[in-house]
Design a protein around this motif. Structure first.
Motif, mmCIF file in Angstrom:
data_model
loop_
_atom_site.group_PDB
_atom_site.id
_atom_site.type_symbol
_atom_site.label_atom_id
_atom_site.label_comp_id
_atom_site.label_asym_id
_atom_site.label_seq_id
_atom_site.Cartn_x
_atom_site.Cartn_y
_atom_site.Cartn_z
ATOM 1 N N TRP A 274 0.816 -1.206 0.000
ATOM 2 C CA TRP A 274 0.000 0.000 0.000
ATOM 3 C C TRP A 274 0.854 1.262 0.000
ATOM 4 C CZ3 TRP A 274 -4.509 0.428 -1.785
ATOM 5 C CH2 TRP A 274 -5.424 -0.606 -1.681
ATOM 6 N N THR A 275 2.014 1.208 0.617
ATOM 7 C CA THR A 275 2.921 2.358 0.550
ATOM 8 C C THR A 275 3.316 2.645 -0.893
ATOM 9 O OG1 THR A 275 3.787 1.901 2.760
ATOM 10 C CG2 THR A 275 5.132 3.281 1.326
ATOM 11 N N MET A 276 3.621 1.595 -1.648
ATOM 12 C CA MET A 276 3.994 1.770 -3.048
ATOM 13 C C MET A 276 2.809 2.253 -3.878
ATOM 14 S SD MET A 276 5.531 -1.037 -5.711
ATOM 15 C CE MET A 276 3.938 -1.887 -5.764
ATOM 16 N N VAL A 277 1.623 1.654 -3.653
ATOM 17 C CA VAL A 277 0.441 2.047 -4.419
ATOM 18 C C VAL A 277 0.092 3.512 -4.168
ATOM 19 C CG1 VAL A 277 -2.060 1.698 -4.613
ATOM 20 C CG2 VAL A 277 -0.523 -0.274 -4.587
ATOM 21 N N GLU A 278 0.114 3.921 -2.918
ATOM 22 C CA GLU A 278 -0.203 5.311 -2.594
ATOM 23 C C GLU A 278 0.790 6.270 -3.231
ATOM 24 O OE1 GLU A 278 -2.169 5.950 1.580
ATOM 25 O OE2 GLU A 278 -0.586 4.460 1.791
ATOM 26 N N ALA A 280 2.714 5.805 -5.901
ATOM 27 C CA ALA A 280 2.579 5.814 -7.359
ATOM 28 C C ALA A 280 1.330 6.552 -7.808
ATOM 29 C CB ALA A 280 2.572 4.378 -7.876
ATOM 30 N N PHE A 281 0.193 6.278 -7.160
ATOM 31 C CA PHE A 281 -1.062 6.877 -7.592
ATOM 32 C C PHE A 281 -1.130 8.360 -7.250
ATOM 33 C CE2 PHE A 281 -4.262 3.406 -8.689
ATOM 34 C CZ PHE A 281 -3.261 2.537 -9.099
ATOM 35 N N ASN A 282 -0.609 8.743 -6.082
ATOM 36 C CA ASN A 282 -0.596 10.172 -5.747
ATOM 37 C C ASN A 282 0.261 10.947 -6.740
ATOM 38 O OD1 ASN A 282 -2.265 10.259 -3.458
ATOM 39 N ND2 ASN A 282 -0.622 9.556 -2.129
ATOM 40 N N GLY A 283 1.431 10.401 -7.066
ATOM 41 C CA GLY A 283 2.283 11.062 -8.050
ATOM 42 C C GLY A 283 1.606 11.168 -9.399
ATOM 43 N N ALA A 284 0.943 10.091 -9.823
ATOM 44 C CA ALA A 284 0.270 10.101 -11.113
ATOM 45 C C ALA A 284 -0.857 11.136 -11.148
ATOM 46 C CB ALA A 284 -0.286 8.710 -11.425
ATOM 47 N N ILE A 285 -1.582 11.267 -10.046
ATOM 48 C CA ILE A 285 -2.705 12.217 -10.003
ATOM 49 C C ILE A 285 -2.209 13.646 -10.216
ATOM 50 C CG2 ILE A 285 -4.275 13.332 -8.375
ATOM 51 C CD1 ILE A 285 -5.058 10.612 -7.370
#
Length: 577
Positions: A274-278, A280-285
Motif C-alpha cells: 500500500w505504501t507503493m500504491v499510494e 505511485a497513484f498520488n504522483g500520477a494524479i
C-alpha cells in the motif's frame, strides 16, 4: 504516444519527483509534480493526454480513499465524528449555497444552477496535498485526523451536489425533498455496500488463512489491492456512492485486521504494497493534473487577450471567497464541537484562532475537483452547448492551483505560530505500549517453567535460568530507556531546574544517537559478511530488515527527544522513513 508508454512515463516521473522532493524540501511534492506535468505539456508538441473523468475516478480515487480509510486511526475518527461530519456535510452545503450565489453575482452570464455546479465542484478538499505540504512542519496530529476524515467523506457529498446541480441545469427542475432522499440513499447505500463487501473479504481471508497460515499472504494482499475497485464498481453499479463504498471497505478491513496479529508476513507485505500504491497513484494524479493545466488555463487566458486579468481576478476572488466561507463555517459551525472535544479530552489541541486559520488554509482542492469539473456534460438535451462549461472548468482548475499555492506559502508560516504542546499524545501512548509489552515479557519469563522431559541432566536448570536472566536483563534495559523521558515529570524531577531537565534530556539524546551509530555499524558488518559469502542474500535481507525496523523506532524517539531538549532536529526530515 501509446497508452502503455504514457502510464510507464507517468509512474517513472512520479518516482523521480519523489526523489527530487528530498532535495527540494522547501517546495511541496504536489507543486513539483504539477509544475513538471505542465512543463511537459506546454509546448505545441508536448505530452498531451486525454483526460477521461469516469476512468480517472474509477482507476485512481478508489485505492487512495480505501488506503486512507484503512490507515486513519479509527479511535480518533469516531471520537471526532461531530466536527468531521459538520465539515464533510454542513460545509459542503454552506459552500454550494454561499459560493453559488456569489459566483452568479460575479459572473451574471453564468446561470445560477451552473454557479451551484461550480461551487459543488470546488467543495471537496484534498488531504493528500495537505499532508505533503505540512510534513515535518508540526501540523497537530488530531487536526490532521479531522482533515483526513473530512476529505474521506466530502468527495462524495461534493460530487452528489454536483450531480443535482447539473441535473437542474439540464432539466430545469429541482426538488429539495427528492434531493435529500436521493442523497441519503447514495450515501448510506454506498457505506453499506462497502462495509458488506469489506466484511465478506475479511471473512473469506479469515477462513483461508486460518487453514494455510501465511502461505497465502501474497494472494491475500493482491485480493486486498483489488478490493477498493470492486467496492467502487459495485457502488456505482447499484446507483450509490462508489467513493463512500471504497472508504467503508477500507475501514471495515482495518477493523478485521485487529484480530490478525499473528500473520506477520501478510501484514508486512500489505504495508509495503500500500505504501507503493499510494506513492505511485498520488504522483500520477498530480502529474496528470499538471498535464491538463496549459490546455485549460492557457486557452482561456489567451482567448481573453488583453483582458486576461478578468478571468484571473475572478478565479482569485472565488478562491478567497471559498477560504473565507470555510473560515466562517469553522468559527460558527465547527468550533463549538471542537471545544467540546477538547474539554472531553478527545482533542488535545485548543481550538484557537490560529488553529482555525491553519484548518482554513488546509482546505486545498485537488484531483477530485478537476475530475468533477471535466465530468460536466458538453451538450444540453436540446443539442446546445452546456452554458459556460469552459469557464467552469477554467475556474475550478485555477482554484486548485491557487489553494495549493496559498496553502504552501501560508501553512508553514502559521504553523510556526502554534504553541508547542510538548510530547504528542501518540508518542506517549506508543512508549507506554512498549513498556507494557516489555513488562508482560518479563512476567512471562518470571513464570516460565521448563518441562520435566527436557531436563536430561542437572546442568539444564542452571542453563535455563541463565538464559532467562539474560533475556530479562535486555527487557529491563529497554524499560529503563523507555522510562527515561517520563522521569522528567516525576515529583523529584519537577523540583529540578530547567537546565537540569534539559541536561537530562540531552544525555538521553546522546544515548539514542549512540544506539543509532551502533545499528549502522551492525548493518555495515552484515553487508561485509555477505560480501565475504559468510551469509546468503536471504539471511542478509532478514537481518537488515530487523535493524531497519529498530532504526525507525529509534529515529522517531530521537526526534521527540531532540525537541524536548531544545535541540534542532535534523532527523525530522527523514521521519517518514
Amino acid at each position: 504516444m501509446h497508452t502503455v508508454e504514457i502510464v510507464l512515463l507517468v509512474l517513472l516521473l512520479g518516482a523521480l519527483t519523489g526523489i527530487a522532493a528530498r532535495y527540494l524540501r522547501a517546495i511541496p511534492l504536489p507543486l513539483i509534480q504539477i509544475a513538471l506535468g505542465a512543463a511537459l505539456s506546454w509546448p505545441q508538441k508536448g505530452l498531451h493526454i486525454a483526460f477521461d473523468p469516469e476512468l480517472f475516478l474509477a482507476l485512481f480515487i478508489p485505492p487512495l480513499l480505501f488506503a486512507d480509510g484503512w490507515r486513519i486511526p479509527k479511535r480518533e475518527f469516531f471520537a471526532l465524528h461531530r466536527p468531521i461530519l459538520r465539515l464533510a456535510l454542513g460545509l459542503v452545503l454552506f459552500t454550494v449555497i454561499g459560493l453559488g450565489y456569489l459566483i452568479h453575482w460575479l459572473i451574471p452570464a453564468m446561470p445560477l444552477t451552473v454557479a451551484f455546479a461550480l461551487a459543488a465542484v470546488v467543495s471537496p478538499t484534498d488531504a493528500v496535498a495537505v499532508s505533503a505540504i505540512t510534513r515535518n512542519l508540526g501540523m497537530p496530529a488530531q487536526t490532521m485526523h479531522v482533515l483526513e476524515g473530512e476529505s474521506l467523506l466530502n468527495d462524495a457529498s461534493g460530487l452528489v451536489a454536483l450531480k443535482f446541480a447539473v441535473a437542474a441545469t439540464l432539466t430545469g427542475l429541482f426538488s429539495w425533498t427528492e434531493a435529500a432522499k436521493e442523497f441519503l440513499w447514495i450515501a448510506l447505500g454506498g457505506l453499506g455496500a462497502g462495509a458488506l463487501l469489506g466484511w465478506g473479504f475479511a471473512s473469506l481471508r479469515e477462513t483461508v488463512t486460518r487453514r494455510v497460515g501465511d502461505v497465502a499472504a501474497t494472494q491475500m494482499v493482491l485480493l486486498m489491492v483489488l478490493l477498493p475497485f470492486a467496492a467502487y464498481l459495485l457502488g456505482e453499479h447499484i446507483g450509490v456512492s462508489g467513493i463512500l463504498a471504497a472508504v467503508a471497505a477500507g475501514v471495515t478491513t482495518n477493523f478485521a485486521d485487529l484480530r490478525r496479529g499473528e500473520f506477520v508476513v501478510e501484514r508486512m507485505q500489505t504495508e509495503g504494497t500500500w505504501t507503493m500504491v499510494e506513492s505511485a497513484f498520488n504522483g500520477a494524479i498530480f502529474l496528470l493534473l499538471g498535464l491538463q493545466l496549459p490546455a485549460i488555463l492557457g486557452k482561456t487566458l489567451e482567448a481573453a487577450g488583453n483582458d486576461w486579468w478578468q478571468p484571473a481576478s475572478q478565479a482569485l476572488i472565488i478562491t478567497l471567497a471559498l477560504l473565507a466561507l470555510r473560515w466562517i463555517w469553522l468559527l460558527l459551525g465547527v468550533r463549538g464541537s471542537l471545544r467540546k472535544a477538547h474539554q472531553h479530552g478527545t482533542l488535545t489541541e485548543q481550538p484557537t484562532l490560529w488553529l482555525t486559520l491553519v484548518t482554513t488554509l488546509a482546505g486545498i482542492r485537488g484531483a477530485v475537483t478537476l475530475a468533477g469539473a471535466l465530468s460536466v456534460p458538453l451538450l444540453m438535451p436540446s443539442g446546445d452547448v452546456f452554458p459556460e462549461r469552459h469557464q467552469l472548468v477554467f475556474l475550478a482548475t485555477a482554484t486548485i492551483l491557487l489553494t495549493l499555492v496559498i496553502g504552501s506559502v501560508g501553512l508553514p508560516l502559521v504553523l510556526r505560530r502554534l504553541p508547542h504542546t510538548g510530547e504528542p499524545l501518540v508518542v506517549r501512548e506508543e512508549r507506554q505500549a512498549r513498556l507494557v509489552a516489555c513488562q508482560a515479557a518479563i512476567a512471562h519469563l518470571r513464570d516460565i517453567q521448563l518441562p520435566t522431559d527436557e531436563l536430561p541432566d542437572a546442568e539444564q536448570p542452571a542453563q535455563m535460568q541463565e538464559a532467562v536472566g539474560r533475556v530479562a536483563q535486555d527487557y529491563r534495559k529497554r524499560i529503563d530507556l523507555l522510562e527515561e523521558p517520563a522521569n522528567v515529570t516525576t515529583p523529584e524531577a519537577q523540583a529540578d531546574t530547567p537546565d537540569a531537565v534539559r541536561q537530562r534530556q540531552r544525555r538521553y539524546v546522546v544515548e539514542l544517537e549512540l544506539r543509532l551509530q551502533a545499528l549502522r555499524v551492525e548493518r555495515d558488518a552484515l553487508y561485509a559478511e555477505r560480501q565475504a559469502h559468510h551469509i546468503n542474500d536471504a539471511s542478509l535481507r532478514a537481518l537488515v530488515g530487523e535493524l531497519d525496523l529498530n532504526e525507525v523506532s529509534l529515529r522517531k524517539r530521537l526526534i521527540v527527544a531532540r525537541q524536548a531538549a531544545g535541540l534542532v532536529a535534523p532527523e525530522a526530515a527523514h521521519s517518514g522513513h
